[in-house]
Motif scaffolding. Sequence first.
Motif, mmCIF file in Angstrom:
data_model
loop_
_atom_site.group_PDB
_atom_site.id
_atom_site.type_symbol
_atom_site.label_atom_id
_atom_site.label_comp_id
_atom_site.label_asym_id
_atom_site.label_seq_id
_atom_site.Cartn_x
_atom_site.Cartn_y
_atom_site.Cartn_z
ATOM 1 N N ASP A 185 43.421 27.863 42.399
ATOM 2 C CA ASP A 185 42.903 28.899 43.396
ATOM 3 C C ASP A 185 43.093 30.080 42.995
ATOM 4 O O ASP A 185 42.286 31.300 43.179
ATOM 5 N N GLN A 186 44.371 30.590 42.592
ATOM 6 C CA GLN A 186 44.775 31.998 42.192
ATOM 7 C C GLN A 186 43.846 32.447 40.930
ATOM 8 O O GLN A 186 43.664 33.690 40.947
ATOM 9 N N GLN A 207 41.101 31.316 39.968
ATOM 10 C CA GLN A 207 39.635 31.495 40.297
ATOM 11 C C GLN A 207 39.410 32.834 41.447
ATOM 12 O O GLN A 207 38.496 33.516 41.100
ATOM 13 N N ARG A 208 40.397 33.111 42.090
ATOM 14 C CA ARG A 208 40.345 34.280 43.061
ATOM 15 C C ARG A 208 40.366 35.527 42.156
ATOM 16 O O ARG A 208 39.734 36.517 42.280
ATOM 17 N N ALA A 209 41.219 35.550 41.229
ATOM 18 C CA ALA A 209 41.424 36.717 40.440
ATOM 19 C C ALA A 209 40.320 36.964 39.313
ATOM 20 O O ALA A 209 39.765 38.047 39.363
ATOM 21 N N GLU A 210 39.610 35.949 38.943
ATOM 22 C CA GLU A 210 38.489 36.175 38.213
ATOM 23 C C GLU A 210 37.288 36.589 39.058
ATOM 24 O O GLU A 210 36.820 37.597 38.746
ATOM 25 N N ALA A 211 37.140 36.164 40.147
ATOM 26 C CA ALA A 211 36.143 36.800 41.251
ATOM 27 C C ALA A 211 36.582 38.298 41.487
ATOM 28 O O ALA A 211 35.443 38.964 41.155
ATOM 29 N N ASN A 212 37.564 38.612 41.872
ATOM 30 C CA ASN A 212 38.138 39.872 42.161
ATOM 31 C C ASN A 212 38.011 40.712 40.808
ATOM 32 O O ASN A 212 37.400 41.667 40.737
ATOM 33 N N THR A 264 47.873 39.706 38.141
ATOM 34 C CA THR A 264 48.312 39.789 39.426
ATOM 35 C C THR A 264 49.695 40.493 39.467
ATOM 36 O O THR A 264 50.663 40.062 38.524
ATOM 37 N N ARG A 296 48.509 41.224 44.352
ATOM 38 C CA ARG A 296 47.087 41.821 44.420
ATOM 39 C C ARG A 296 46.903 41.481 42.982
ATOM 40 O O ARG A 296 47.504 41.427 42.012
ATOM 41 N N ASP A 297 45.258 41.001 42.880
ATOM 42 C CA ASP A 297 44.881 40.863 41.624
ATOM 43 C C ASP A 297 44.240 42.239 41.167
ATOM 44 O O ASP A 297 43.598 42.819 41.967
#
Length: 117
Positions: free
Chosen positions: A17-18, A20-25, A101, A110-111
């Motif tokens: 999940d982290q 995926q969220r980092a890639e989106a950010n 991160t 924070r990413d």
Amino acid sequence: PSQPPSSQSQPPQPTPDQLQRAEANRQAALARRAAAQPRRPTAPEGTPAAATAPTPIEAAAAASFRTGQSVSYAQRDGTQCLATVSAVLPGSVDDPEPSYTVAMPSGMQRDTIAARL
């Protein structure tokens, strides 16, 4: 009786999940950066590509950070704060720049990209 943490212990690995969220950010940051960054002029024909100086973003991207490293993080309001790299996320085929991160002193994660470190 719990044992004290070892000074040699590895930081926790990012969860899917982290990641995926980092890639989106990272993708959103890249889109914002591309929209705000003026196009760098190309070298005249016959001039080696190395003759053009890298932009500040390219220079920052060339810097590499490692997990556990202390860094200065540029916050959105322009202030700097001390942070620790908690994960290094590899780039993709479309954009080879890694993202990071970082753990803030408050414990918040924070990413970010190298240009903010």
